[in-house]
Design a protein around this motif. Structure first.
Motif, PDB file in Angstrom:
ATOM      1  N   LEU A  87      -8.980  -2.419   3.152  1.00  0.00           N
ATOM      2  CA  LEU A  87      -8.129  -3.591   3.223  1.00  0.00           C
ATOM      3  C   LEU A  87      -8.892  -4.837   2.759  1.00  0.00           C
ATOM      4  O   LEU A  87      -8.366  -5.652   1.992  1.00  0.00           O
ATOM      5  CB  LEU A  87      -7.620  -3.800   4.649  1.00  0.00           C
ATOM      6  N   ARG A  88     -10.117  -4.979   3.193  1.00  0.00           N
ATOM      7  CA  ARG A  88     -10.916  -6.128   2.769  1.00  0.00           C
ATOM      8  C   ARG A  88     -11.108  -6.113   1.251  1.00  0.00           C
ATOM      9  O   ARG A  88     -10.945  -7.147   0.588  1.00  0.00           O
ATOM     10  CB  ARG A  88     -12.279  -6.122   3.463  1.00  0.00           C
ATOM     11  N   THR A  89     -11.427  -4.954   0.703  1.00  0.00           N
ATOM     12  CA  THR A  89     -11.647  -4.855  -0.745  1.00  0.00           C
ATOM     13  C   THR A  89     -10.380  -5.193  -1.532  1.00  0.00           C
ATOM     14  O   THR A  89     -10.409  -6.010  -2.465  1.00  0.00           O
ATOM     15  CB  THR A  89     -12.119  -3.438  -1.117  1.00  0.00           C
ATOM     16  N   ASP A  90      -9.256  -4.593  -1.135  1.00  0.00           N
ATOM     17  CA  ASP A  90      -8.019  -4.773  -1.902  1.00  0.00           C
ATOM     18  C   ASP A  90      -7.399  -6.160  -1.720  1.00  0.00           C
ATOM     19  O   ASP A  90      -6.882  -6.756  -2.668  1.00  0.00           O
ATOM     20  CB  ASP A  90      -7.007  -3.690  -1.512  1.00  0.00           C
TER      21      ASP A  90
ATOM     22  N   LYS B 199      -0.533  -6.079  -7.138  1.00  0.00           N
ATOM     23  CA  LYS B 199      -0.918  -5.964  -5.738  1.00  0.00           C
ATOM     24  C   LYS B 199      -0.348  -4.701  -5.083  1.00  0.00           C
ATOM     25  O   LYS B 199       0.019  -4.712  -3.906  1.00  0.00           O
ATOM     26  CB  LYS B 199      -0.460  -7.203  -4.964  1.00  0.00           C
ATOM     27  N   VAL B 200      -0.293  -3.622  -5.841  1.00  0.00           N
ATOM     28  CA  VAL B 200       0.092  -2.317  -5.309  1.00  0.00           C
ATOM     29  C   VAL B 200      -1.146  -1.439  -5.303  1.00  0.00           C
ATOM     30  O   VAL B 200      -1.819  -1.291  -6.324  1.00  0.00           O
ATOM     31  CB  VAL B 200       1.205  -1.655  -6.149  1.00  0.00           C
ATOM     32  N   PHE B 201      -1.459  -0.873  -4.149  1.00  0.00           N
ATOM     33  CA  PHE B 201      -2.670  -0.074  -4.009  1.00  0.00           C
ATOM     34  C   PHE B 201      -2.330   1.295  -3.430  1.00  0.00           C
ATOM     35  O   PHE B 201      -1.765   1.393  -2.341  1.00  0.00           O
ATOM     36  CB  PHE B 201      -3.673  -0.787  -3.101  1.00  0.00           C
ATOM     37  N   GLU B 202      -2.674   2.344  -4.176  1.00  0.00           N
ATOM     38  CA  GLU B 202      -2.452   3.711  -3.694  1.00  0.00           C
ATOM     39  C   GLU B 202      -3.658   4.143  -2.858  1.00  0.00           C
ATOM     40  O   GLU B 202      -4.804   3.990  -3.285  1.00  0.00           O
ATOM     41  CB  GLU B 202      -2.248   4.656  -4.879  1.00  0.00           C
TER      42      GLU B 202
ATOM     43  N   PHE C  93       0.865  -1.174   0.000  1.00  0.00           N
ATOM     44  CA  PHE C  93       0.000   0.000   0.000  1.00  0.00           C
ATOM     45  C   PHE C  93       0.903   1.225   0.000  1.00  0.00           C
ATOM     46  O   PHE C  93       1.928   1.249   0.689  1.00  0.00           O
ATOM     47  CB  PHE C  93      -0.913   0.004   1.223  1.00  0.00           C
ATOM     48  N   THR C  94       0.531   2.234  -0.773  1.00  0.00           N
ATOM     49  CA  THR C  94       1.347   3.443  -0.852  1.00  0.00           C
ATOM     50  C   THR C  94       0.479   4.681  -0.636  1.00  0.00           C
ATOM     51  O   THR C  94      -0.715   4.684  -0.950  1.00  0.00           O
ATOM     52  CB  THR C  94       2.042   3.579  -2.215  1.00  0.00           C
TER      53      THR C  94
END
Length: 331
Positions: free
Chosen positions: A325-328, A300-303, A269-270
């Motif tokens: 967090l659940r969604t990603d 699997k990188v989520f901003e 996560f960023t």
């Protein structure tokens, strides 16, 4: 359904004004057990009912039911709103004028901005005639004497990792202990639900998650375990890469763009504080090193929103983070 639904120094003249406001706001000192309710002036006026709160600056007498609360950081703002208290004034981030977007606009409507976090306008604070101020020693310790001249000031020691303990202190100061129990219980239930959605504790523990923050004017931060977001990941039992154990004081392990490969994990996560260009977000995430990360190759990188994941520091923010967090993590 929103989360809330779900559960500068002063001049001598200003100091004199602050002292006068403190007297008018706080009334006479009295104890919770022996004083009569009510406020007023004159020899026959009943003293204000107060109770003692243990703070980072010692014991502080605060009103039993404060009505005009000023908060000087995002964690305190989150706490107040989570407990059903709308402050009359609050500080804002140095990079933005408004209050965090994750908080519903109807909940922050009417709250007066009183300057930047760690740099409040004390004359504006005093003009609001608060009967309670919430902040922390790390933000406003050097202004404590000035603040307590305006109104009883409850300070936690710091922010971040101790957010749950800080919330309990805020609840004590606001007289909202019963409401706090409900907020905590709802969060614990939410954590259990998300953990189950991730496949249970064993699967969660087998998924290594990193949080990388790009900060304008600083190195890139790989967040460790001793911070707000680290505590939420720990509540879910998510795995953390070995690099997080090298974080200074448990907070973060700082790297240059040339060492961003150290941030690799199953999921990253960023967030960015400031301009993505000036913080190096754009350049780093377009680099070969970044694109070679396992998380990057696996999509699997989520901003995420920096003001929510890093600056929220409260239960309302935490609930929204759990949903994200659940969604990603279930994609």
């Amino acid at each position: 359904m929103t989360t809330l639904t779900r559960r500068r120094g002063l001049s001598l003249g200003a100091l004199a004004l602050a002292g006068a406001l403190a007297l008018s706001a706080c009334g006479s000192s009295g104890s919770d057990s022996s004083s009569d309710a009510g406020t007023g002036t004159g020899a026959d006026a009943a003293p204000a009912r107060t109770h003692t709160v243990k703070t980072a600056m010692g014991d502080v007498e605060v009103p039993v039911n404060p009505q005009r609360v000023v908060v000087l950081d995002t964690g305190e703002l989150d706490s107040a709103l989570s407990l059903g208290v709308r402050p009359v004034g609050a500080t804002h981030s140095a990079t933005e004028d408004g209050f965090p977007a994750y908080l519903p606009a109807e909940e922050t409507k009417g709250i007066k901005a009183v300057g930047e976090i760690a740099n409040p306008d004390l004359e504006t604070v005093a003009s609001l005639k608060p009967d309670l101020i919430l902040t922390s020693e790390v933000r406003d310790g050097d202004r404590y004497e000035q603040l307590k001249a305006i109104a009883p000031t409850v300070m936690t020691e710091s922010t971040g990792t101790a957010w749950k303990e800080n919330f309990q202190l805020h609840a004590d100061a606001l007289g909202k202990q019963a409401e706090a129990k409900k907020v905590v219980a709802a969060y614990d239930t939410h954590v259990a639900e998300v953990t189950e959605a991730l496949g249970g504790k064993e699967k969660a523990a087998a998924t290594e998650v990193n949080f990388v923050r790009f900060v304008e004017g600083s190195d890139i931060r790989i967040y460790g375990k001793q911070n707000y977001i680290g505590s939420i990941l720990a509540d879910l039992g998510l795995g953390r890469p070995a690099i997080t154990d090298k974080a200074k004081d448990g907070f973060s392990y700082d790297v240059s763009p040339e060492k961003i490969d150290l941030a690799d994990a199953d999921v990253i996560f960023t967030s960015t504080y400031g301009s993505p260009e000036k913080a190096g977000t754009t350049k780093t995430m377009n680099s070969g090193l970044w694109k070679g990360l396992k998380a990057s190759k696996d999509g699997k990188v989520f901003e995420v929103d920096d003001r929510l994941w890093i600056a929220g520091i409260g239960y309302t923010a935490a609930d929204q983070i759990l949903d994200e967090l659940r969604t990603d993590l279930t994609k």
